[in-house]
Design a protein around this motif. Sequence first.
Motif, PDB file in Angstrom:
ATOM      1  N   ARG A 249       0.832  -1.209   0.000  1.00  0.00           N
ATOM      2  CA  ARG A 249       0.000   0.000   0.000  1.00  0.00           C
ATOM      3  C   ARG A 249       0.864   1.255   0.000  1.00  0.00           C
ATOM      4  O   ARG A 249       0.561   2.225  -0.700  1.00  0.00           O
ATOM      5  CB  ARG A 249      -0.906  -0.009   1.225  1.00  0.00           C
ATOM      6  CG  ARG A 249      -1.842   1.183   1.290  1.00  0.00           C
ATOM      7  CD  ARG A 249      -2.739   1.091   2.495  1.00  0.00           C
ATOM      8  NE  ARG A 249      -3.612   2.263   2.593  1.00  0.00           N
ATOM      9  CZ  ARG A 249      -4.498   2.445   3.560  1.00  0.00           C
ATOM     10  NH1 ARG A 249      -4.631   1.542   4.525  1.00  0.00           N
ATOM     11  NH2 ARG A 249      -5.248   3.532   3.586  1.00  0.00           N
ATOM     12  N   GLN A 252       2.162   1.751  -3.383  1.00  0.00           N
ATOM     13  CA  GLN A 252       1.104   2.235  -4.282  1.00  0.00           C
ATOM     14  C   GLN A 252       0.798   3.709  -4.027  1.00  0.00           C
ATOM     15  O   GLN A 252       0.656   4.500  -4.976  1.00  0.00           O
ATOM     16  CB  GLN A 252      -0.149   1.391  -4.082  1.00  0.00           C
ATOM     17  CG  GLN A 252      -1.314   1.803  -4.983  1.00  0.00           C
ATOM     18  CD  GLN A 252      -2.558   0.989  -4.708  1.00  0.00           C
ATOM     19  OE1 GLN A 252      -2.586   0.170  -3.802  1.00  0.00           O
ATOM     20  NE2 GLN A 252      -3.593   1.214  -5.482  1.00  0.00           N
ATOM     21  N   GLU A 253       0.685   4.087  -2.733  1.00  0.00           N
ATOM     22  CA  GLU A 253       0.396   5.479  -2.410  1.00  0.00           C
ATOM     23  C   GLU A 253       1.523   6.399  -2.840  1.00  0.00           C
ATOM     24  O   GLU A 253       1.276   7.525  -3.294  1.00  0.00           O
ATOM     25  CB  GLU A 253       0.146   5.615  -0.904  1.00  0.00           C
ATOM     26  CG  GLU A 253      -1.168   5.011  -0.448  1.00  0.00           C
ATOM     27  CD  GLU A 253      -1.371   5.166   1.045  1.00  0.00           C
ATOM     28  OE1 GLU A 253      -0.397   5.588   1.726  1.00  0.00           O
ATOM     29  OE2 GLU A 253      -2.480   4.876   1.534  1.00  0.00           O
ATOM     30  N   LEU A 256       1.118   6.832  -6.584  1.00  0.00           N
ATOM     31  CA  LEU A 256      -0.021   7.702  -6.909  1.00  0.00           C
ATOM     32  C   LEU A 256       0.257   9.151  -6.531  1.00  0.00           C
ATOM     33  O   LEU A 256      -0.097  10.079  -7.269  1.00  0.00           O
ATOM     34  CB  LEU A 256      -1.275   7.206  -6.193  1.00  0.00           C
ATOM     35  CG  LEU A 256      -1.882   5.891  -6.693  1.00  0.00           C
ATOM     36  CD1 LEU A 256      -3.049   5.478  -5.817  1.00  0.00           C
ATOM     37  CD2 LEU A 256      -2.330   6.012  -8.143  1.00  0.00           C
ATOM     38  N   THR A 274     -10.714   5.814  -4.700  1.00  0.00           N
ATOM     39  CA  THR A 274      -9.369   6.364  -4.570  1.00  0.00           C
ATOM     40  C   THR A 274      -9.292   7.694  -5.317  1.00  0.00           C
ATOM     41  O   THR A 274      -9.878   7.845  -6.386  1.00  0.00           O
ATOM     42  CB  THR A 274      -8.310   5.397  -5.147  1.00  0.00           C
ATOM     43  OG1 THR A 274      -8.389   4.156  -4.445  1.00  0.00           O
ATOM     44  CG2 THR A 274      -6.901   5.967  -4.979  1.00  0.00           C
ATOM     45  N   ASN A 276      -5.978  10.498  -5.837  1.00  0.00           N
ATOM     46  CA  ASN A 276      -4.623  10.919  -5.447  1.00  0.00           C
ATOM     47  C   ASN A 276      -4.553  12.449  -5.336  1.00  0.00           C
ATOM     48  O   ASN A 276      -5.524  13.162  -5.587  1.00  0.00           O
ATOM     49  CB  ASN A 276      -3.584  10.370  -6.419  1.00  0.00           C
ATOM     50  CG  ASN A 276      -3.686  11.009  -7.797  1.00  0.00           C
ATOM     51  OD1 ASN A 276      -4.678  11.662  -8.119  1.00  0.00           O
ATOM     52  ND2 ASN A 276      -2.668  10.831  -8.619  1.00  0.00           N
ATOM     53  N   LYS A 291     -13.978  10.696   0.103  1.00  0.00           N
ATOM     54  CA  LYS A 291     -13.918   9.243  -0.037  1.00  0.00           C
ATOM     55  C   LYS A 291     -15.226   8.619   0.419  1.00  0.00           C
ATOM     56  O   LYS A 291     -15.745   8.913   1.493  1.00  0.00           O
ATOM     57  CB  LYS A 291     -12.759   8.676   0.787  1.00  0.00           C
ATOM     58  CG  LYS A 291     -12.481   7.210   0.479  1.00  0.00           C
ATOM     59  CD  LYS A 291     -11.210   6.752   1.158  1.00  0.00           C
ATOM     60  CE  LYS A 291     -10.892   5.311   0.794  1.00  0.00           C
ATOM     61  NZ  LYS A 291      -9.632   4.834   1.414  1.00  0.00           N
TER      62      LYS A 291
END
Length: 591
Positions: A249, A252-253, A256, A274, A276, A291
């Motif tokens: 994660r 991935q963050e 992004l 999601t 970004n 969100k």
Amino acid sequence: MRRKKIIWHLYPPFLGITLISLLVTTVYVTRFWRQLYQEQLTTDLVKQARLAEAQINPLLNAYEYSSLDESAKYLGQQTGIRFTVMLPDGKVVGDSAYDPAKMENHADRPEFQEARKGAVGISVRQSYTLEERMIYAALPIRVKDRITGIMRAALPVTYVDKILREIYLKIIAGGLVIILVAAIVIYSITRRLSRPLTEINRGAERFARGDLSSKVPVPEAAELASLAEALNNMAAQLDDRFRTILRQRQEQEAILASMVEGVVAVDMNDRLITLNKAGSRLLMVNPEVAKGQSIQEIIRNQELQRFLQQTRTATIPVEGELTLNGLSERIIQLHGSKLLDAQGKVIGVLLVMNDVTKMRRLERIRRDFVANVSHELRTPITSIKGFVETLQSGAIYEPDNAVHFLNIMARQADRLNQIIEDLLTLSRIEQEEEEGKVTLTWKPLKTVLQAAIQVCEVRAAEKQITISLSCPDNLQARINPPLLEEAVVNLIDNAIKYSPPETAVAVTAEPATEKVLIRVRDQGRGIALEHLPRLFERFYRVDTSRSRKVGGTGLGLAIVKHIAQAHDGWVTVDSTLGQGSVFTLHLPLSA
């Protein structure tokens, strides 16, 4: 809703049952004691009445009512009981607490009516004479089976209450002791029952927070021990999985967050999954707040809704553009594809967004620039070429026409040369600005403004236009004097061009908050509002025919804008049709 601990699920009911049981018992006992004591008191009153009857009866038969009343009062003083002697018709002839002569007839009293029938009359009621609640016991006085009078004994209910109050206090004191002991015992028992569950709950909460290193204590109870061991085994397995998921994660963050493109993922119900940082900046929303919300709530745009629907139904990735209207219009390039899970099932839509507003604007400016340059250059070139052909065709042998044509060709060549020089100047300023070659030093502004005015005085004199200057002598700023002079000359020159004769142009410079303002104000016809946003573009003209007639190249204000930017400032314009225009250079004072 805040949930209660298990001890508070067990302790209050257990304690409540104990309290209710004790309360019911107390109520029952107190009522029993009241009834018992009242019955005992009534029995005592009957006995006292019978004893008093033996002394009263002879006096009643002898009709000695005064002695009878004295005897009743004497008995009342000795016993503390109120004695009342009444005739069969209800008349009071003796009373230990009151004057019989002033007392009303008692024939309507319930205890009298019962005694008049030959029975013992018992009553608990309000005394009309003494105005307090009393217990009455009335007996018939008989002489040879004939009722000759009624003997009544009475005590206040408060007397009963006083005695019962002492009993109640003892019962309450004992009850409080019982409640305290029961509360401590019940609390200890429920605490012992809930402590293992509390420890397991705390361990589960630590696991939920991600602290999987600590273990849950294993209690002695077999059922709870199995639960604690299962939680510890689960924590050990989850620890490895969470570490792997967390690492993935974070990667991935990081990816992004580092992307220039905005990434938006929505589920099949168009709820945000999601978003970004780049996407939040483009949509101008807070990703934490947005969100889980519907994309329609986040941004109301029909083009976006249609694009999402098109992407959801398409079999291949979809591309398109979106126009967002906020503080300024932005053009977003969209790339949409279906969002798939690990099993290949469609779970939503993935959008990749690029802000191409600047690119589109540059493309438009480039197209306009090419078109304007071509147009601006074509006019003098066509004119020169046309007169050259005319001269070649024989007009060169006509002296008057030849000189006239050559003069026109010279003016067009000068115009062509002026356009090229302005283009070169603009290019040079841009290049120096990009390469950081523009040197700024602290200089007085008044000298530069005076030099600019001197350059324009000749042209102003031709139209009988006066130029005034207002600038403090000590006002300084970080400037490049030649460039700033050129910018002010362009502004004054424009003011002269587009002002009617015999008017005035005012040049002022004054300090403001952390900046210096240089204004050039004219009394011309003004500029329409719709032209102001594009006024500083290259070759942009408000009135094309008039601009060319007064000799403008269409590059002067673009040069002014870039000179202002080279000074870390900017230029603005305020104009009202029929009232003139004000061009303002904003130069920062910070070093």
